[in-house]
Design an enzyme around this catalytic site. Structure first.
Site, short mmCIF file in Angstrom:
data_model
loop_
_atom_site.label_atom_id
_atom_site.label_comp_id
_atom_site.label_asym_id
_atom_site.label_seq_id
_atom_site.Cartn_x
_atom_site.Cartn_y
_atom_site.Cartn_z
N VAL A 59 0.87 -1.17 0.00
CA VAL A 59 0.00 0.00 0.00
C VAL A 59 0.90 1.22 0.00
CG1 VAL A 59 -1.93 1.16 1.13
CG2 VAL A 59 -1.65 -1.31 1.41
N ILE A 60 0.72 2.08 -0.98
CA ILE A 60 1.58 3.26 -1.13
C ILE A 60 0.75 4.51 -0.89
CG2 ILE A 60 3.06 4.55 -2.72
CD1 ILE A 60 3.76 1.80 -3.99
N HIS A 112 -7.44 7.13 2.11
CA HIS A 112 -7.64 5.73 1.75
C HIS A 112 -6.49 4.86 2.26
CE1 HIS A 112 -9.25 2.40 -0.62
NE2 HIS A 112 -8.03 2.20 -1.10
N PHE A 157 2.50 -11.07 8.55
CA PHE A 157 2.19 -9.79 7.91
C PHE A 157 3.36 -9.32 7.06
CE2 PHE A 157 1.63 -5.13 7.99
CZ PHE A 157 0.28 -5.01 7.68
N ARG A 177 12.43 -2.21 -0.56
CA ARG A 177 12.11 -3.25 0.43
C ARG A 177 11.58 -4.53 -0.19
NH1 ARG A 177 12.13 1.56 2.13
NH2 ARG A 177 12.65 2.12 4.27
#
Length: 163
Positions: free
Chosen positions: A90-91, A97, A122, A136
């Site tokens: 998720v960026i 959001h 996770f 990453r």
């Protein structure tokens, strides 16, 4: 940053239980696939390096990180793996959001870990920009997927009373 001076792919194989008898599930978000595929590759390589066999690794894809919780829950119920790795990215964008998806995903995975005896690891990157995610998922900071795979092996061993 937690990963600024750490390579996420580095582990001491001598301290990791052999994974040959464990069954792993991997649930992968299709959103930001250039990142999630890199994370998946890192996880798979680490699992194989530690003895996991291809026949004991099941992959399911879901549309986005928000759907990882449901995918993992269904996999637990249907296949009962020794551990599951959920992979997402998720960026940060211009709206809230990002906050809602990150929070709901983290809480959902936490809830699965409380409700079931199958550990759910996770591996969801929550980065400010694409470069951080690249760094990453196989870039200059290594691969968070490899780190998640090592956690999955250790938790599978714990769940099977091998420690």
């Amino acid at each position: 940053m937690a990963t600024e001076n750490k390579n996420l792919s580095v582990y001491d194989k001598a301290t990791i239980p052999n994974a040959k008898d464990f069954r792993f599930g991997i649930v992968v978000s299709e959103w930001n696939s250039e990142i999630t595929e890199g994370l998946y590759k890192g996880a798979l390589e680490a699992l194989y390096d530690c003895g996991a066999v291809e026949e004991h690794i099941l992959r399911w894809d879901v549309p986005g990180s928000f759907e990882l919780t449901y995918g993992a829950k269904k996999m637990i119920k249907k296949h009962q793996p020794d551990a599951i790795i959920v992979i997402g990215s998720v960026i940060q964008g211009e709206t809230k959001h990002f906050d809602f998806v990150c929070s709901a995903t983290a809480q959902g995975i936490k809830d699965l870990n409380v409700q079931y005896d199958t550990p759910v690891i996770f591996c969801v990157l929550t980065d400010n920009n694409m470069q951080q995610a690249i760094d990453r998922s196989g870039g200059k900071h290594g691969n968070k997927g490899a780190e998640a795979a090592i956690a999955a092996i250790k938790m599978a061993a714990l769940g099977n009373d091998i420690f």
